[in-house]
Design a protein around this motif. Structure first.
Motif, PDB file in Angstrom:
ATOM      1  N   ILE A   1       0.839  -1.211   0.000  1.00 42.74           N
ATOM      2  CA  ILE A   1       0.000   0.000   0.000  1.00 42.74           C
ATOM      3  C   ILE A   1       0.870   1.255   0.000  1.00 42.74           C
ATOM      4  O   ILE A   1       0.685   2.148  -0.823  1.00 42.74           O
ATOM      5  CB  ILE A   1      -0.967  -0.025   1.203  1.00 42.74           C
ATOM      6  N   LEU A   2       1.863   1.290   0.887  1.00 44.02           N
ATOM      7  CA  LEU A   2       2.764   2.446   0.918  1.00 44.02           C
ATOM      8  C   LEU A   2       3.514   2.591  -0.403  1.00 44.02           C
ATOM      9  O   LEU A   2       3.753   3.700  -0.872  1.00 44.02           O
ATOM     10  CB  LEU A   2       3.748   2.319   2.083  1.00 44.02           C
ATOM     11  N   ARG A   3       3.852   1.445  -0.974  1.00 39.42           N
ATOM     12  CA  ARG A   3       4.565   1.462  -2.250  1.00 39.42           C
ATOM     13  C   ARG A   3       3.708   2.153  -3.308  1.00 39.42           C
ATOM     14  O   ARG A   3       4.182   2.989  -4.066  1.00 39.42           O
ATOM     15  CB  ARG A   3       4.900   0.036  -2.669  1.00 39.42           C
ATOM     16  N   GLU A   4       2.428   1.788  -3.352  1.00 38.58           N
ATOM     17  CA  GLU A   4       1.546   2.372  -4.360  1.00 38.58           C
ATOM     18  C   GLU A   4       1.372   3.882  -4.157  1.00 38.58           C
ATOM     19  O   GLU A   4       1.213   4.624  -5.109  1.00 38.58           O
ATOM     20  CB  GLU A   4       0.193   1.654  -4.361  1.00 38.58           C
ATOM     21  N   PHE A   5       1.431   4.320  -2.907  1.00 36.85           N
ATOM     22  CA  PHE A   5       1.301   5.754  -2.621  1.00 36.85           C
ATOM     23  C   PHE A   5       2.572   6.530  -2.968  1.00 36.85           C
ATOM     24  O   PHE A   5       2.517   7.610  -3.531  1.00 36.85           O
ATOM     25  CB  PHE A   5       0.985   5.985  -1.140  1.00 36.85           C
ATOM     26  N   PHE A   6       3.723   5.981  -2.592  1.00 41.98           N
ATOM     27  CA  PHE A   6       4.946   6.786  -2.633  1.00 41.98           C
ATOM     28  C   PHE A   6       5.911   6.499  -3.785  1.00 41.98           C
ATOM     29  O   PHE A   6       6.698   7.372  -4.141  1.00 41.98           O
ATOM     30  CB  PHE A   6       5.697   6.671  -1.295  1.00 41.98           C
ATOM     31  N   LEU A   7       5.860   5.297  -4.346  1.00 41.49           N
ATOM     32  CA  LEU A   7       6.815   4.997  -5.416  1.00 41.49           C
ATOM     33  C   LEU A   7       6.670   5.945  -6.616  1.00 41.49           C
ATOM     34  O   LEU A   7       7.686   6.411  -7.156  1.00 41.49           O
ATOM     35  CB  LEU A   7       6.709   3.531  -5.840  1.00 41.49           C
ATOM     36  N   PRO A   8       5.428   6.282  -7.022  1.00 43.77           N
ATOM     37  CA  PRO A   8       5.309   7.226  -8.152  1.00 43.77           C
ATOM     38  C   PRO A   8       5.952   8.582  -7.857  1.00 43.77           C
ATOM     39  O   PRO A   8       6.518   9.203  -8.761  1.00 43.77           O
ATOM     40  CB  PRO A   8       3.795   7.386  -8.322  1.00 43.77           C
ATOM     41  N   VAL A   9       5.888   9.023  -6.602  1.00 44.20           N
ATOM     42  CA  VAL A   9       6.503  10.305  -6.238  1.00 44.20           C
ATOM     43  C   VAL A   9       8.014  10.221  -6.418  1.00 44.20           C
ATOM     44  O   VAL A   9       8.644  11.094  -7.021  1.00 44.20           O
ATOM     45  CB  VAL A   9       6.162  10.667  -4.772  1.00 44.20           C
ATOM     46  N   ILE A  10       8.578   9.135  -5.904  1.00 39.54           N
ATOM     47  CA  ILE A  10      10.031   8.960  -6.009  1.00 39.54           C
ATOM     48  C   ILE A  10      10.445   8.831  -7.468  1.00 39.54           C
ATOM     49  O   ILE A  10      11.397   9.464  -7.914  1.00 39.54           O
ATOM     50  CB  ILE A  10      10.470   7.745  -5.166  1.00 39.54           C
ATOM     51  N   GLU A  11       9.697   8.045  -8.222  1.00 39.04           N
ATOM     52  CA  GLU A  11      10.017   7.876  -9.635  1.00 39.04           C
ATOM     53  C   GLU A  11       9.888   9.199 -10.392  1.00 39.04           C
ATOM     54  O   GLU A  11      10.598   9.452 -11.355  1.00 39.04           O
ATOM     55  CB  GLU A  11       9.107   6.808 -10.269  1.00 39.04           C
ATOM     56  N   GLY A  12       8.971  10.034  -9.955  1.00 40.24           N
ATOM     57  CA  GLY A  12       8.773  11.327 -10.595  1.00 40.24           C
ATOM     58  C   GLY A  12       9.913  12.294 -10.326  1.00 40.24           C
ATOM     59  O   GLY A  12      10.306  13.076 -11.190  1.00 40.24           O
ATOM     60  N   LEU A  13      10.466  12.242  -9.126  1.00 43.20           N
ATOM     61  CA  LEU A  13      11.551  13.168  -8.761  1.00 43.20           C
ATOM     62  C   LEU A  13      12.915  12.686  -9.241  1.00 43.20           C
ATOM     63  O   LEU A  13      13.826  13.478  -9.438  1.00 43.20           O
ATOM     64  CB  LEU A  13      11.594  13.339  -7.237  1.00 43.20           C
ATOM     65  N   ARG A  14      13.010  11.376  -9.430  1.00 39.70           N
ATOM     66  CA  ARG A  14      14.304  10.772  -9.744  1.00 39.70           C
ATOM     67  C   ARG A  14      14.975  11.361 -10.990  1.00 39.70           C
ATOM     68  O   ARG A  14      16.200  11.573 -10.972  1.00 39.70           O
ATOM     69  CB  ARG A  14      14.151   9.256  -9.891  1.00 39.70           C
TER      70      ARG A  14
END
Lengths: 262, 246
Positions: B80-93
């Motif tokens: 669940i946390l992955r689905e919330f936060f991974l897109p943010v990290i991938e977006g900033l990367r």
């Protein structure tokens, strides 16, 4: 992220294994053999039915029922002696005693001198010897083997089969072997269970009436050959059934799996 | 070994070109660079600026480890946390570390060292995160099953399975992080003269006072320190991950 399709691996499955038995389970590919072993090990839980060990339900893995894996499952970051001694480490046994006990089992599988090698430095056959020693060092009541020699060449496989038979004769632990080699099943076991095509059931259970002490020459014994033909025929029937039933069956009925030792 | 021969030959040709009259404001002679190097070592300036930069990289990376490693482990384990936060990290990367320099100036100003830590942190966060995340996702189920059937509880699963199997990825992540952190820091020091120290700042200073030999000393030192940090991690990796097949 598991598939929503529910595949029924085992259904109406019932089997009892007794102490000091050597039971082999054979069946067509995809009949649920590995699922059965993982249930016995406690890696999986059944959706329906129960698996009992000495009358108690199996809920999680336990070193009393340890496993020898097809791909060895050795820890690549541990040396031979550390792999073999791992079960003792989990019991909190001190380093020195652990090494001593591990040495004993390493000698039992003829790997003395390789204690400090890492798995990548060993051949397939040697890796599985480590797997065997590691399982034995656990001092289990039951050893579960999931196609332990499938990845090995013919000669190595036969030598290790003889080793396992010798270990069973000397330790008299309970062995459950999953295999698709009919020879291997007959050579090693007291009983051979044939599973039906998916969803797996016990099709038949055959007692192997061969002498306790078995050498490689027993494979040419007329009884051995007759039994091999009979079992081959039995599995062939199942393979053709599984080809017919290409659809996926959904589980409705309640199955029971019972494994009792002692 | 052969690489050293190449370097020696290049220096020899370079020195010859300088004798032949190469404009020292375009490329100072190797010998002059060497003399400038000796001077900057003697007056302590090279060491002072190198140490300042090294310290910033070290602090920035330690900060990145503190946040990135736990975040990677948690996101790897929790869907669940992955689905919330991974897109943010991938977006900033994909944002290049140097593109954060203006942000660092806005947030942390140009006086203290905080902005430089931030640049190293942001540069090294992502490689550390991605490598740790991949490592945890790649822990082999067979190793977990084997350990559990040999009696391992939670603690032994962590100490004897999870940590050793993720360590190789983690070291790789650290090595990449040091590289990008170092690059980001030098760029930041060139733009913002944090405390008037650092190799990036020294660069600007020597350029401003028209001192090409010292500029070259700087370039070489930056490369050398980057190389040494990488070599140290490679050496540690060889020692720690001796069990990996070559």
């Amino acid at each position: 992220m598991r598939d929503n399709v529910h595949l029924t691996a085992l259904e109406n499955f019932s089997l009892s294994v007794y102490q000091n038995d050597f039971v082999s389970i054979i069946g067509p590919s995809g009949c649920g053999k590995t699922t059965l072993l993982y249930l016995l090990a406690g890696f999986l839980k059944p959706d329906n039915g129960e698996i009992l060990y000495r009358g108690q339900p199996i809920l999680k893995p336990d070193p009393k029922r340890t496993v020898i894996f097809q791909e060895y499952g050795l820890f690549p970051w541990k040396t031979v002696i550390e792999n073999v001694g791992f079960a003792l480490k989990t019991k909190g046994i001190d380093h020195h005693t652990r090494s001593e006990i591990a040495q004993k089992y390493i000698a039992m599988v003829h790997l003395s001198g390789f204690e400090h090698k890492y798995p990548y430095q060993l051949s397939g056959g040697m890796k599985q010897r480590v797997g065997i020693a590691r399982a034995l060092a656990c001092e289990p009541d039951v050893i579960l083997m999931d196609e332990p020699f499938a990845a090995l060449d013919n000669i190595t496989r036969e030598i290790l089969q003889e080793e396992i038979r010798r270990i069973w004769e000397t330790t008299h632990k309970t062995f459950v072997l999953i295999t698709h080699y009919i020879d291997e099943a007959i050579f090693l076991s007291q009983k051979v269970v044939v599973m039906s095509a998916r969803p797996g059931r016990v099709k038949e259970m055959v007692e192997v009436k061969l002498p306790e002490e078995r050498g490689p020459d027993i494979k040419t014994h007329p009884y051995f050959i007759a039994l091999k033909n009979k079992l081959t025929q039995s599995i062939r029937e199942e393979v053709s059934t599984s080809v017919e039933n290409t659809g996926i069956t959904l589980s409705k009925e309640r199955g029971t799996i019972k494994v009792e030792t002692g | 070994m052969k690489g050293i021969i190449t370097i020696v030959v290049i220096i020899a040709i370079w020195q010859a070109a300088s004798f032949a009259g190469l404009n020292p404001y375009i490329l100072p002679a190797p010998w002059d660079i060497f003399l400038a190097f000796v001077d900057s070592v003697k007056d302590g300036s090279l060491l002072k600026h190198s140490w300042a930069s090294f310290q910033r990289v070290a602090i920035g990376i330690i900060l990145a480890c503190c946040l990135s490693l736990p975040a990677a482990v948690i996101l790897a384990l929790n869907r669940i946390l992955r689905e919330f936060f991974l897109p943010v990290i991938e977006g900033l990367r994909p944002v290049p570390p140097i593109a954060w320099i203006p942000v660092a100036i806005l947030w942390f100003g140009v006086r203290g060292d905080a902005g430089s830590y931030f640049i190293v942190f942001i540069a090294s966060f992502f490689p550390l995160f991605i490598n740790t995340f991949t490592a945890v996702r790649n822990i082999e189920p067979i190793h977990i099953n084997a350990a559990r059937s040999l009696g391992a509880g939670r603690w032994h699963l962590i100490s004897d399975v999870a940590i050793p199997s993720t360590l190789p990825y983690l070291i790789t992540g650290l090595r990449i992080s040091i590289g990008v952190g170092w690059m980001g820091l030098i760029a930041a020091e060139m733009v913002v003269s944090y405390q008037g120290t650092g190799l990036g700042y020294m660069f600007q200073l020597n350029r401003d006072v028209n001192n090409p030999a010292d500029v070259m000393v700087n370039t070489i030192t930056i490369g050398l320190i980057g190389y040494l940090m990488n070599a140290i991690i490679l050496y540690a990796e060889k020692k720690i991950v001796a069990w990996k097949q070559e």
